[in-house]
Motif scaffolding. Structure first.
Motif, PDB file in Angstrom:
ATOM      1  N   VAL A   1     -31.043  29.074 -38.982  1.00  0.00           N
ATOM      2  CA  VAL A   1     -32.155  28.334 -39.599  1.00  0.00           C
ATOM      3  C   VAL A   1     -32.115  26.871 -39.172  1.00  0.00           C
ATOM      4  O   VAL A   1     -33.149  26.271 -38.869  1.00  0.00           O
ATOM      5  CB  VAL A   1     -32.111  28.462 -41.137  1.00  0.00           C
ATOM      6  CG1 VAL A   1     -33.155  27.552 -41.780  1.00  0.00           C
ATOM      7  CG2 VAL A   1     -32.342  29.902 -41.556  1.00  0.00           C
ATOM      8  N   ASP A   2     -30.917  26.291 -39.104  1.00  0.00           N
ATOM      9  CA  ASP A   2     -30.786  24.900 -38.661  1.00  0.00           C
ATOM     10  C   ASP A   2     -31.226  24.744 -37.207  1.00  0.00           C
ATOM     11  O   ASP A   2     -31.872  23.758 -36.841  1.00  0.00           O
ATOM     12  CB  ASP A   2     -29.339  24.429 -38.821  1.00  0.00           C
ATOM     13  CG  ASP A   2     -28.920  24.311 -40.282  1.00  0.00           C
ATOM     14  OD1 ASP A   2     -29.819  24.166 -41.131  1.00  0.00           O
ATOM     15  OD2 ASP A   2     -27.707  24.383 -40.564  1.00  0.00           O
ATOM     16  N   VAL A   3     -30.873  25.722 -36.386  1.00  0.00           N
ATOM     17  CA  VAL A   3     -31.271  25.684 -34.969  1.00  0.00           C
ATOM     18  C   VAL A   3     -32.790  25.695 -34.852  1.00  0.00           C
ATOM     19  O   VAL A   3     -33.384  24.874 -34.143  1.00  0.00           O
ATOM     20  CB  VAL A   3     -30.673  26.894 -34.207  1.00  0.00           C
ATOM     21  CG1 VAL A   3     -31.191  26.924 -32.773  1.00  0.00           C
ATOM     22  CG2 VAL A   3     -29.156  26.842 -34.217  1.00  0.00           C
ATOM     23  N   LEU A   4     -33.425  26.612 -35.554  1.00  0.00           N
ATOM     24  CA  LEU A   4     -34.879  26.735 -35.478  1.00  0.00           C
ATOM     25  C   LEU A   4     -35.568  25.501 -36.046  1.00  0.00           C
ATOM     26  O   LEU A   4     -36.614  25.079 -35.537  1.00  0.00           O
ATOM     27  CB  LEU A   4     -35.330  27.991 -36.218  1.00  0.00           C
ATOM     28  CG  LEU A   4     -34.806  29.324 -35.648  1.00  0.00           C
ATOM     29  CD1 LEU A   4     -35.196  30.486 -36.555  1.00  0.00           C
ATOM     30  CD2 LEU A   4     -35.339  29.546 -34.241  1.00  0.00           C
TER      31      LEU A   4
ATOM     32  N   GLU B   1     -39.207  20.806 -34.876  1.00  0.00           N
ATOM     33  CA  GLU B   1     -39.621  19.447 -35.243  1.00  0.00           C
ATOM     34  C   GLU B   1     -39.693  18.490 -34.055  1.00  0.00           C
ATOM     35  O   GLU B   1     -39.897  17.293 -34.226  1.00  0.00           O
ATOM     36  CB  GLU B   1     -38.658  18.894 -36.299  1.00  0.00           C
ATOM     37  CG  GLU B   1     -38.757  19.629 -37.641  1.00  0.00           C
ATOM     38  CD  GLU B   1     -37.738  19.136 -38.659  1.00  0.00           C
ATOM     39  OE1 GLU B   1     -36.846  18.345 -38.265  1.00  0.00           O
ATOM     40  OE2 GLU B   1     -37.823  19.546 -39.834  1.00  0.00           O
ATOM     41  N   ILE B   2     -39.548  19.008 -32.852  1.00  0.00           N
ATOM     42  CA  ILE B   2     -39.566  18.147 -31.657  1.00  0.00           C
ATOM     43  C   ILE B   2     -40.935  17.515 -31.456  1.00  0.00           C
ATOM     44  O   ILE B   2     -41.053  16.347 -31.089  1.00  0.00           O
ATOM     45  CB  ILE B   2     -39.141  18.959 -30.420  1.00  0.00           C
ATOM     46  CG1 ILE B   2     -37.646  19.263 -30.489  1.00  0.00           C
ATOM     47  CG2 ILE B   2     -39.468  18.227 -29.131  1.00  0.00           C
ATOM     48  CD1 ILE B   2     -37.158  20.197 -29.413  1.00  0.00           C
TER      49      ILE B   2
ATOM     50  N   VAL C   1     -26.798  21.662 -32.052  1.00  0.00           N
ATOM     51  CA  VAL C   1     -26.555  22.543 -33.196  1.00  0.00           C
ATOM     52  C   VAL C   1     -25.506  23.596 -32.866  1.00  0.00           C
ATOM     53  O   VAL C   1     -24.759  24.047 -33.739  1.00  0.00           O
ATOM     54  CB  VAL C   1     -27.862  23.214 -33.680  1.00  0.00           C
ATOM     55  CG1 VAL C   1     -28.812  22.195 -34.251  1.00  0.00           C
ATOM     56  CG2 VAL C   1     -28.519  24.015 -32.566  1.00  0.00           C
ATOM     57  N   ASN C   2     -25.422  23.979 -31.580  1.00  0.00           N
ATOM     58  CA  ASN C   2     -24.398  24.948 -31.196  1.00  0.00           C
ATOM     59  C   ASN C   2     -23.001  24.349 -31.317  1.00  0.00           C
ATOM     60  O   ASN C   2     -22.050  25.013 -31.718  1.00  0.00           O
ATOM     61  CB  ASN C   2     -24.639  25.443 -29.769  1.00  0.00           C
ATOM     62  CG  ASN C   2     -25.832  26.389 -29.685  1.00  0.00           C
ATOM     63  OD1 ASN C   2     -26.210  26.997 -30.688  1.00  0.00           O
ATOM     64  ND2 ASN C   2     -26.420  26.510 -28.516  1.00  0.00           N
ATOM     65  N   GLU C   3     -22.887  23.050 -30.942  1.00  0.00           N
ATOM     66  CA  GLU C   3     -21.592  22.375 -31.060  1.00  0.00           C
ATOM     67  C   GLU C   3     -21.166  22.275 -32.523  1.00  0.00           C
ATOM     68  O   GLU C   3     -19.988  22.364 -32.861  1.00  0.00           O
ATOM     69  CB  GLU C   3     -21.684  20.980 -30.444  1.00  0.00           C
ATOM     70  CG  GLU C   3     -21.748  21.007 -28.913  1.00  0.00           C
ATOM     71  CD  GLU C   3     -22.052  19.630 -28.337  1.00  0.00           C
ATOM     72  OE1 GLU C   3     -22.075  18.657 -29.118  1.00  0.00           O
ATOM     73  OE2 GLU C   3     -22.263  19.535 -27.112  1.00  0.00           O
TER      74      GLU C   3
ATOM     75  N   GLN D   1     -35.540  17.893 -24.551  1.00  0.00           N
ATOM     76  CA  GLN D   1     -35.333  17.751 -25.991  1.00  0.00           C
ATOM     77  C   GLN D   1     -34.879  19.080 -26.616  1.00  0.00           C
ATOM     78  O   GLN D   1     -33.965  19.115 -27.444  1.00  0.00           O
ATOM     79  CB  GLN D   1     -36.639  17.302 -26.661  1.00  0.00           C
ATOM     80  CG  GLN D   1     -37.093  15.891 -26.292  1.00  0.00           C
ATOM     81  CD  GLN D   1     -36.243  14.826 -26.974  1.00  0.00           C
ATOM     82  OE1 GLN D   1     -36.077  14.831 -28.183  1.00  0.00           O
ATOM     83  NE2 GLN D   1     -35.686  13.938 -26.180  1.00  0.00           N
ATOM     84  N   ILE D   2     -35.527  20.159 -26.200  1.00  0.00           N
ATOM     85  CA  ILE D   2     -35.162  21.482 -26.725  1.00  0.00           C
ATOM     86  C   ILE D   2     -33.717  21.811 -26.369  1.00  0.00           C
ATOM     87  O   ILE D   2     -32.939  22.276 -27.214  1.00  0.00           O
ATOM     88  CB  ILE D   2     -36.125  22.564 -26.177  1.00  0.00           C
ATOM     89  CG1 ILE D   2     -37.534  22.354 -26.746  1.00  0.00           C
ATOM     90  CG2 ILE D   2     -35.619  23.965 -26.507  1.00  0.00           C
ATOM     91  CD1 ILE D   2     -38.600  23.222 -26.106  1.00  0.00           C
ATOM     92  N   LYS D   3     -33.347  21.546 -25.123  1.00  0.00           N
ATOM     93  CA  LYS D   3     -31.974  21.848 -24.689  1.00  0.00           C
ATOM     94  C   LYS D   3     -30.953  21.019 -25.468  1.00  0.00           C
ATOM     95  O   LYS D   3     -29.917  21.529 -25.908  1.00  0.00           O
ATOM     96  CB  LYS D   3     -31.832  21.585 -23.189  1.00  0.00           C
ATOM     97  CG  LYS D   3     -30.460  21.951 -22.613  1.00  0.00           C
ATOM     98  CD  LYS D   3     -30.409  21.718 -21.124  1.00  0.00           C
ATOM     99  CE  LYS D   3     -29.068  22.166 -20.553  1.00  0.00           C
ATOM    100  NZ  LYS D   3     -27.902  21.545 -21.201  1.00  0.00           N
ATOM    101  N   GLU D   4     -31.259  19.732 -25.638  1.00  0.00           N
ATOM    102  CA  GLU D   4     -30.327  18.870 -26.367  1.00  0.00           C
ATOM    103  C   GLU D   4     -30.173  19.311 -27.825  1.00  0.00           C
ATOM    104  O   GLU D   4     -29.065  19.293 -28.372  1.00  0.00           O
ATOM    105  CB  GLU D   4     -30.809  17.418 -26.295  1.00  0.00           C
ATOM    106  CG  GLU D   4     -30.635  16.799 -24.901  1.00  0.00           C
ATOM    107  CD  GLU D   4     -31.203  15.384 -24.830  1.00  0.00           C
ATOM    108  OE1 GLU D   4     -31.857  14.961 -25.812  1.00  0.00           O
ATOM    109  OE2 GLU D   4     -30.994  14.714 -23.799  1.00  0.00           O
ATOM    110  N   LYS D   5     -31.280  19.701 -28.442  1.00  0.00           N
ATOM    111  CA  LYS D   5     -31.210  20.167 -29.832  1.00  0.00           C
ATOM    112  C   LYS D   5     -30.371  21.443 -29.924  1.00  0.00           C
ATOM    113  O   LYS D   5     -29.538  21.600 -30.825  1.00  0.00           O
ATOM    114  CB  LYS D   5     -32.618  20.440 -30.382  1.00  0.00           C
ATOM    115  CG  LYS D   5     -33.524  19.212 -30.460  1.00  0.00           C
ATOM    116  CD  LYS D   5     -33.078  18.240 -31.532  1.00  0.00           C
ATOM    117  CE  LYS D   5     -34.073  17.093 -31.676  1.00  0.00           C
ATOM    118  NZ  LYS D   5     -33.602  16.065 -32.622  1.00  0.00           N
ATOM    119  N   MET D   6     -30.613  22.354 -28.988  1.00  0.00           N
ATOM    120  CA  MET D   6     -29.872  23.612 -28.988  1.00  0.00           C
ATOM    121  C   MET D   6     -28.382  23.361 -28.781  1.00  0.00           C
ATOM    122  O   MET D   6     -27.534  23.928 -29.476  1.00  0.00           O
ATOM    123  CB  MET D   6     -30.406  24.538 -27.899  1.00  0.00           C
ATOM    124  CG  MET D   6     -31.827  25.013 -28.124  1.00  0.00           C
ATOM    125  SD  MET D   6     -31.998  26.135 -29.520  1.00  0.00           S
ATOM    126  CE  MET D   6     -31.162  27.562 -28.895  1.00  0.00           C
TER     127      MET D   6
END
Length: 661
Positions: A633-636, A641-642, A625-627, A617-622
């Motif tokens: 702030v959006d990344v964090l 919130e995971i 947001v990188n894409e 989940q952390i990897k997918e979120k990162m």
């Protein structure tokens, strides 16, 4: 006689006066990188005049300088105190001694170099600079240094800097002429006439001399002679090299090999063995030997590390006039010796803080820690922060929870100009140590006075413990299918012990004995103990409205298709929305815990599954947001919130990372 105290100021990373207390015998310096272990070793080398056969020089980088470069130390000051002098040593070091026959040695270097760029060293014994100082006294202290990642091969082959040559020079002592005479006879034998016939060496010599005469003439020419080696003692021993055989008790010289073909690790051991042979010669010479070794574990596999350190303990016990100071980053070495030999080194407020574990009031816990400080647990000695946990579940999940907690903290810090922390425990230098139970009372004594003692000597590491509340089980009467109370043969009602599953709004009293330590631990500077408010790690995690994520993992791990998987699907569909129905939330959390802690799954397997799920989940979120090229702030926010990390776990993570809840 031994060095009892080293004091450093203005040198390397020590601005303030740093005091290091040392044992007689073996001292092992442990701690994270940059803590000051090498500074301690180099300070000893400086004041004891050692540099592998040459004198260490001072340069401007040796003076302490603040990170902002606004301050530079005006001088370097290094002081040694020696204790336990016997009667002969009291006479030898008389000019260094005070009225109670404690010897002192001092070194001071001013930061102003002379015209040639050299820094003048001022050295004196005793309390006053004006006291008589005899250079010959230094001959009674032999300081030997083994550098880290040493080039053992270079030190064992022939040459002036050969460790083998140093051993042989001590070995021969007053019998040097015997070796010189033997080599001279050999030279004469192979270069002189034999039975009126010229040998090949003699022929070559005569041919060279003939050509010199022809080329330069009688007046300008020179004569040469050929011989096997120079016949001075020093040149002979410096020409001897070491060879080896990969085994023991081999005597056939044809089977020995050049050490260049040996492994780095074994060459290191050959080098160290040569030094030990040197120490053996010095034991009866009325000299005090200080052996400094940096990172002896270099190139050695764990079994050899253990064998080496055990032998070193024996050597220091056998050679009463030898003091050994080692630096290491090896948990194998740290876990292989008595804690009394360990000295923890840390950098705090521009000074070195050295804490001998023998001075920490461990009481009856010392034997326990000696047994249980294994390779895994001894990593705490090399950490910036420590989180002690009860079992494998917490050990696997806490590093992942920390990424979420730190993302949340850093988001708030960015929005409020607060202190930004590393993104993971690895980056923060924090170790999670599984103590396999609730024996916090033993480990926490290193960081706090949890036993009610008043000892002020503690390891300066922020340490938090995470434990369960474990409310006591309650007795319930047993009824048959008709509702009748069951009784035993004596006619007494049958009872069973039943687990309590508290509601989120309740505050049950825990039966965990570790909770009794909490108040004392939490009064300390370095230690904190945090407990789950309701029941256990997994139950309290679910109660934080994480049942959806936890049920997904349980569903995938459950081996059989049936009612359990169906119930997991039902919890997943709830999507953590309980509309303040805490009874329903409690029931789902109870269901999840009961089916984690069973033979079909098990806490260890489940924790690994949940860890993998959250890390994905952390990897997918990162990645997401990188894409989108989102701001930090959006990344964090996405990462934080995971899952809802319980407050007591969040506090434990933040305490270990920065000493603040």
């Amino acid at each position: 006689m031994h060095i009892s105290k080293l004091t450093i100021s203005g040198y390397k990373n020590s601005k303030e006066k740093s005091e290091i207390k040392l044992n007689n015998g073996l001292n092992v310096l442990v701690g994270e990188n940059g803590s000051g272990k090498t500074t301690i070793i180099n300070a000893l080398r400086l004041i004891l005049r050692e540099n592998e056969f040459s004198y260490m020089n001072i340069n401007e980088d040796d003076f302490f300088r603040s990170l902002d470069k606004e301050y530079s130390a005006p001088k370097i000051r290094i002081d040694l105190s020696f204790d336990s002098l016997d009667s002969d040593e009291q006479v030898t070091f008389l000019t260094w001694c005070d009225a109670e026959f404690r010897a002192q040695l001092h070194l001071e270097v001013n930061s102003n170099p002379n015209r040639k760029g050299y820094y003048k060293k001022e050295i004196w014994g005793g309390a006053s600079k004006s006291s008589i100082f005899e250079e010959e006294t230094f001959e009674c202290i032999d300081c030997i240094y083994l550098p880290p990642l040493r080039d053992a091969e270079e030190k064992l082959v022939n040459g002036k800097r050969s460790r083998l040559a140093q051993l042989l020079k001590k070995q021969y002592g007053d019998n040097k002429e015997t070796l010189v005479q033997n080599v001279s006879r050999f030279n004469e034998q192979i270069t002189s006439n034999t039975d009126n016939n010229y040998n090949e060496i003699e022929t070559a010599k005569n041919n060279i001399n003939k050509k010199l005469t022809e080329t330069l003439g009688e007046r300008l020419g020179q004569s040469i002679n050929l011989q096997f080696a120079e016949t001075t003692f020093n040149k002979i021993v410096e020409s001897i090299k070491m060879v080896f055989f990969p085994g023991i008790q081999q005597s056939d010289p044809d089977k020995f090999r050049d050490i260049a073909t040996n492994s780095l690790g074994y060459n290191n051991l050959l080098y160290i063995a040569t030094v030990f042979a040197e120490l053996e010669l010095l034991k009866d010479n009325n000299t005090i030997t200080v052996l400094l070794i940096e990172e002896p574990e270099a190139h050695l596999h764990p079994q050899l590390q253990v064998k080496f350190i055990k032998y070193l303990e024996e050597v220091t016990q056998k050679l009463g006039n030898t003091q050994v100071i080692i630096t290491t980053h090896s948990p194998v070495l740290a876990s292989s010796m008595d804690v009394d030999n360990l000295i923890h080194v840390a950098q705090r407020e521009e000074k070195i803080v050295a804490t001998p574990l023998r001075n920490v009031a461990l009481g009856e816990s010392k034997n326990y820690i000696n047994r249980w400080l294994d390779v895994t647990k001894s990593t705490l000695l090399f950490s910036k922060g420590i989180i002690l946990v009860e079992g494998i579940s917490e050990a696997m999940l806490i590093p992942t929870f920390a990424k979420i907690v730190l993302a949340r903290h850093n988001k708030i810090a960015l929005l409020n100009s607060g202190k930004f922390l590393p993104n993971s425990l690895e980056e923060a230098g924090v170790s999670v140590v599984n103590i396999n139970g609730i024996n916090f009372k033993h480990f926490m004594k290193m960081f706090s006075n949890c036993d009610g003692s008043s000892s002020e000597v503690k390891l300066p590491i922020y340490c938090s413990g995470i434990t369960d509340n474990d409310p006591p089980r309650i007795k319930e009467f047993v009824y048959d299918k008709d509702g009748e109370l069951k009784k035993n043969k004596e006619g007494e009602p049958l009872t069973v012990l039943k687990d309590i599953f508290p509601l989120p709004s309740e505050t049950p009293t825990g039966a965990n004995s570790a909770l009794q330590l909490k108040n004392d631990i939490n009064k300390s500077k370095w230690g904190r103990l945090y407990a789950s408010p309701l029941k256990t790690f997994e139950y309290d995690l679910a109660i934080e409205e994480n049942t959806c994520q936890m049920a997904k993992v349980l569903h995938d791990l459950w081996p059989n298709v049936g009612t359990i998987k169906k119930h997991c699907v039902k919890i997943i569909e709830t999507n953590n929305q309980y509309e303040q129905d805490e009874h329903c939330l409690k029931d789902d959390a109870e269901f999840i815990l009961k089916h984690i802690d069973c033979d079909e799954v098990g806490k260890g397997i489940y924790s690994q599954g949940l860890t993998d799920f959250l890390e994905l989940q952390i990897k997918e979120k990162m990645d997401s947001v990188n894409e989108k090229k989102s701001n930090i702030v959006d990344v964090l926010t996405e990462v934080s919130e995971i899952i809802n990390v319980p407050a007591y776990i969040e506090k434990a993570i933040l305490w270990a990372c920065k000493g603040d809840e």
